[in-house]
Design a protein around this motif. Structure first.
Motif, PDB file in Angstrom:
ATOM      1  N   PRO A 151      21.120  41.980  54.378  1.00 40.52           N
ATOM      2  CA  PRO A 151      22.304  41.673  54.024  1.00 40.52           C
ATOM      3  C   PRO A 151      22.312  39.950  54.801  1.00 40.52           C
ATOM      4  O   PRO A 151      22.120  39.828  55.892  1.00 40.52           O
ATOM      5  N   ALA A 152      22.680  39.148  53.854  1.00 39.42           N
ATOM      6  CA  ALA A 152      22.773  37.724  54.270  1.00 39.42           C
ATOM      7  C   ALA A 152      24.213  37.054  54.013  1.00 39.42           C
ATOM      8  O   ALA A 152      24.634  36.272  54.712  1.00 39.42           O
ATOM      9  N   GLY A 153      25.069  37.605  52.928  1.00 37.87           N
ATOM     10  CA  GLY A 153      26.176  37.062  52.725  1.00 37.87           C
ATOM     11  C   GLY A 153      27.022  37.787  51.935  1.00 37.87           C
ATOM     12  O   GLY A 153      26.534  39.219  51.583  1.00 37.87           O
ATOM     13  N   ILE A 154      28.414  37.656  51.742  1.00 37.90           N
ATOM     14  CA  ILE A 154      29.513  38.216  51.075  1.00 37.90           C
ATOM     15  C   ILE A 154      29.713  37.334  50.049  1.00 37.90           C
ATOM     16  O   ILE A 154      30.044  36.106  50.241  1.00 37.90           O
ATOM     17  N   SER A 155      29.694  37.844  48.716  1.00 37.33           N
ATOM     18  CA  SER A 155      30.105  36.977  47.461  1.00 37.33           C
ATOM     19  C   SER A 155      31.713  37.573  46.918  1.00 37.33           C
ATOM     20  O   SER A 155      31.483  38.554  46.462  1.00 37.33           O
ATOM     21  N   VAL A 156      32.611  36.913  46.920  1.00 38.05           N
ATOM     22  CA  VAL A 156      34.029  37.164  46.124  1.00 38.05           C
ATOM     23  C   VAL A 156      34.216  36.325  45.153  1.00 38.05           C
ATOM     24  O   VAL A 156      33.733  35.085  45.052  1.00 38.05           O
ATOM     25  N   THR A 157      34.738  36.722  44.046  1.00 38.36           N
ATOM     26  CA  THR A 157      35.015  36.060  42.753  1.00 38.36           C
ATOM     27  C   THR A 157      36.275  35.779  42.865  1.00 38.36           C
ATOM     28  O   THR A 157      37.412  36.851  42.976  1.00 38.36           O
ATOM     29  N   GLN A 158      36.948  34.498  42.970  1.00 35.99           N
ATOM     30  CA  GLN A 158      38.425  34.161  42.754  1.00 35.99           C
ATOM     31  C   GLN A 158      38.763  33.273  41.866  1.00 35.99           C
ATOM     32  O   GLN A 158      38.145  32.238  41.941  1.00 35.99           O
ATOM     33  N   ALA A 159      39.435  33.556  40.875  1.00 39.71           N
ATOM     34  CA  ALA A 159      39.985  34.825  40.846  1.00 39.71           C
ATOM     35  C   ALA A 159      39.264  35.913  40.189  1.00 39.71           C
ATOM     36  O   ALA A 159      38.049  35.438  39.583  1.00 39.71           O
ATOM     37  N   THR A 160      39.432  37.163  40.222  1.00 46.18           N
ATOM     38  CA  THR A 160      38.422  38.257  39.858  1.00 46.18           C
ATOM     39  C   THR A 160      38.250  38.318  38.420  1.00 46.18           C
ATOM     40  O   THR A 160      39.004  37.960  37.678  1.00 46.18           O
ATOM     41  N   GLU A 161      37.171  38.961  38.047  1.00 44.24           N
ATOM     42  CA  GLU A 161      36.826  39.334  36.686  1.00 44.24           C
ATOM     43  C   GLU A 161      38.070  40.302  36.149  1.00 44.24           C
ATOM     44  O   GLU A 161      37.920  40.345  34.802  1.00 44.24           O
ATOM     45  N   ARG A 162      38.832  40.758  36.965  1.00 47.47           N
ATOM     46  CA  ARG A 162      39.894  41.641  36.377  1.00 47.47           C
ATOM     47  C   ARG A 162      41.146  40.700  35.979  1.00 47.47           C
ATOM     48  O   ARG A 162      42.229  41.273  35.644  1.00 47.47           O
ATOM     49  N   GLY A 163      41.076  39.461  36.546  1.00 48.58           N
ATOM     50  CA  GLY A 163      42.148  38.633  36.241  1.00 48.58           C
ATOM     51  C   GLY A 163      43.125  38.798  37.560  1.00 48.58           C
ATOM     52  O   GLY A 163      44.270  38.459  37.277  1.00 48.58           O
ATOM     53  N   ALA A 196      32.487  38.724  57.738  1.00 53.39           N
ATOM     54  CA  ALA A 196      31.219  38.278  57.774  1.00 53.39           C
ATOM     55  C   ALA A 196      30.767  37.500  58.983  1.00 53.39           C
ATOM     56  O   ALA A 196      29.664  37.601  59.393  1.00 53.39           O
ATOM     57  N   ARG A 197      31.747  36.608  59.497  1.00 56.15           N
ATOM     58  CA  ARG A 197      31.227  35.946  61.011  1.00 56.15           C
ATOM     59  C   ARG A 197      30.715  37.035  61.934  1.00 56.15           C
ATOM     60  O   ARG A 197      29.795  36.726  62.620  1.00 56.15           O
ATOM     61  N   LYS A 198      31.631  38.185  62.084  1.00 51.86           N
ATOM     62  CA  LYS A 198      31.044  39.042  63.154  1.00 51.86           C
ATOM     63  C   LYS A 198      29.911  39.721  62.803  1.00 51.86           C
ATOM     64  O   LYS A 198      29.273  40.027  63.853  1.00 51.86           O
ATOM     65  N   HIS A 199      29.387  39.659  61.755  1.00 44.19           N
ATOM     66  CA  HIS A 199      28.081  40.452  61.255  1.00 44.19           C
ATOM     67  C   HIS A 199      27.211  39.392  60.873  1.00 44.19           C
ATOM     68  O   HIS A 199      26.139  39.880  60.518  1.00 44.19           O
ATOM     69  N   GLY A 200      27.333  38.079  61.251  1.00 44.65           N
ATOM     70  CA  GLY A 200      26.106  37.150  60.830  1.00 44.65           C
ATOM     71  C   GLY A 200      25.886  36.920  59.606  1.00 44.65           C
ATOM     72  O   GLY A 200      24.902  36.557  59.082  1.00 44.65           O
TER      73      GLY A 200
END
Lengths: 224, 224, 224, 224
Positions: B14-26, B41-45
């Motif tokens: 795992p290297a990153g978290i990706s979020v979609t803003q706004a989401t695909e559900r609107g 994320a920061r806590k887990h590098g």
């Protein structure tokens, strides 16, 4: 010329220099040459990799400690070959700078080289490195190549192509002799344009093998 | 559970978290939710990436400065979308930590996105960012979606599926009405199992467009 | 020499020939040359790809129907460029043999070129192909390059490097004149070793632009 | 559900089904199950691959000719494992449809598995396949697993998790017994959430090894 690409987003970026010690032609880089390459690499922000598929033969030929022409000469990463020096399979990748190795377990996995039962590969290296077996194997192979070269040089019509620094002799046989020799011994004409044959001796090549081969060549060249 | 793989050479790391803003559900992530993801994320590098194909719509809906829910909330890399907010093509990748961008020109090249005449893409962003055009486009699209939702809610037999935070309405039409509506308007049933339609308004959707669509739906549902 | 690798599992296998029409040097392959390449390709089981980033300029210069030097000349796959002939972005990949295109939608997806709102790219091609706009754009650009060449040839000390078949002039300026010209016009010395500048005209280059540039060059070369 | 992606350029395309025989849980697909998978694959234009890292153990357990549950059951490509059945390294990829193998030499090369001295790997398979050594090795390993299971079943507090079709026993030890057993024998808790240990017997596991292990478990569980 590759350095001209540095910083140009349209081009692949130079990241390292890779040398093969001993070379594919059976010759050697001297310790000074490796040091010079290392200085050049460092100056330009590059790393120095040494492909040591035949490193043992180089060590035997240079008659110098491994360290002198690897780590101490500025090599960053070394492949220490085993498969061409007596074991069934495997080579060890040695990082002198451990930071460079941080992601290597996953590079190995992605490169499909994280294998099942790797301890069977490691065990062969333990045997190879015990009591200088790796060096004795290489010295023997080198000596057999020197003998082979000496025998071939005596045969008129056989032309030796490069220095024989390690366990490899490159030579040209007369065209019509080649199929005759190949009836008895399997070898490739590696470079058809130059008609050069590559002859490689190994840890289990005997003097009798060499003399036998030379005798077959002699007869084939003489057209008998 | 992915974090259990950390350090295990048999598994992708795992290297990153990706979020979609706004989401695909609107729908939207609140600023607090993004901050919480960033802390995790920061806590887990890990690094936090925000896919902002509809970021402008999120900014309009949150009614907050972009910075508050991106850089200031701990996002490391942002994709700022343009193609879904009025320009022909392109999105801008924004690195808040410039060190992360060091190799990006070559990643872009390898990803086949170092294009000829990129200045024509950049020029569109200049126009989009001038005088808050990006925000005005998004506000309009969001308002049209709110209107669309309000109109559809009045029609018995049409079921709205998610909150309408931005310019997207998910709903279920009665099965037999769908082909009737599709005779006049093109839309997909995105999720056949759930029979949900995705309706998206844009910078150039007019009130008349919305009212017209709602009227067609009303007739189709009524079976006229 | 690449054909020698055919069937050798140690080497990459030749699969096709790719030619750029017009070339990066601003020159052309004749129809006969393309036919000869196609025959060679077919004989050796290879496919023929034509990179047509400047295909319109080639069509204008050859004064021949597109088909004559593409499909009819044995080209299998063609890239029909748009971005260098007046549209903002995009080129069309044309498969004359539809079997070759079977997996292309997924190759395009993997190559990160299945884009959002591709209809905006397609719409530009509709406009480009209507009423021969693509050809008129290219003819104009070619004519401006011919004019540019004629003007530069009159200036002692400017050396023209290749034929000017399309909208591109390669030339050498005196070393000290280069920074003077670059104060007014932006261009690259593409090949520093050869000190060659690449000058490209386009659909919206005017005669006045060319005359203005030539006049600046003249003064810079004269050292005024 | 993956079949729903067929023909959709936005999604990876299903191309084959891969089953592991015997499974990672130490269980078997019956010949009828493999035939059913093959029919399903054929119906949907998919290929059937069998990962046979423990194929020999499956053959021994099914007591059926290899062909019956591979080629004759509709398998297209088979990996025939060696490293888990007595050789140092290697598995053989067997294509029943030779057309599928056409590009395989280059896939192998690109996958970094065209190795130096592959004859040393091939030689091991010659030995393994002579006089049914592969089958005798597997039968022995399976028998030792059956013995191990029988012994563990007698110990209160040890819970066996799956059928023991081949040379693998999955079980749960009482939590506090685990470190005691691990003082004497090395094994992993493969699935920490389920606290399951995976015990594998091999061609050189002896009855004494099994009895010894069972005795250590018995004492550890009894808390002595």
């Amino acid at each position: 010329p590759f350095l001209r690409a540095t910083g140009n987003q349209h081009q692949s970026q130079p990241a390292g220099i890779s040398v093969t010690q001993a070379t594919e032609r059976g010759t050697l880089y001297s310790i000074d040459e490796i040091r010079a390459l290392s200085r050049f690499a460092r100056k330009h922000g590059l790393r120095l990799h040494m492909d040591g598929a035949r490193l043992a033969n180089a060590a035997a030929a240079l008659d110098a400690p491994l360290c002198d022409f690897t780590r101490a000469a500025g090599v960053d990463v070394l492949s220490f070959g085993g498969a061409k020096n007596g074991i069934l399979f495997g080579e060890a990748v040695v990082f002198f700078d451990k930071d460079l190795a941080r992601d290597f377990p996953w590079i190995r996995k992605q490169g499909l080289h994280l294998m099942s039962k790797m301890r069977f590969i490691g065990a062969q290296f333990e045997a190879l490195l015990r009591d200088d077996l790796w060096l004795r194997n290489a010295r023997h192979a080198n000596a057999m190549a020197a003998l082979l070269r000496a025998q071939l040089e005596k045969i008129p019509g056989v032309e030796i192509c490069f220095p024989t620094d390690i366990n490899m002799v490159w030579c040209r046989f007369p065209e019509r002799a080649i199929p005759e020799i190949q009836k008895r011994f399997s070898f490739h004409i590696e470079d058809p344009a130059a008609r050069m044959a590559r002859l490689v001796t190994s840890f289990d090549t005997s003097k009798a093998d060499v003399m036998n081969f030379a005798s077959v060549v002699k007869q084939a060249v003489a057209g008998k």
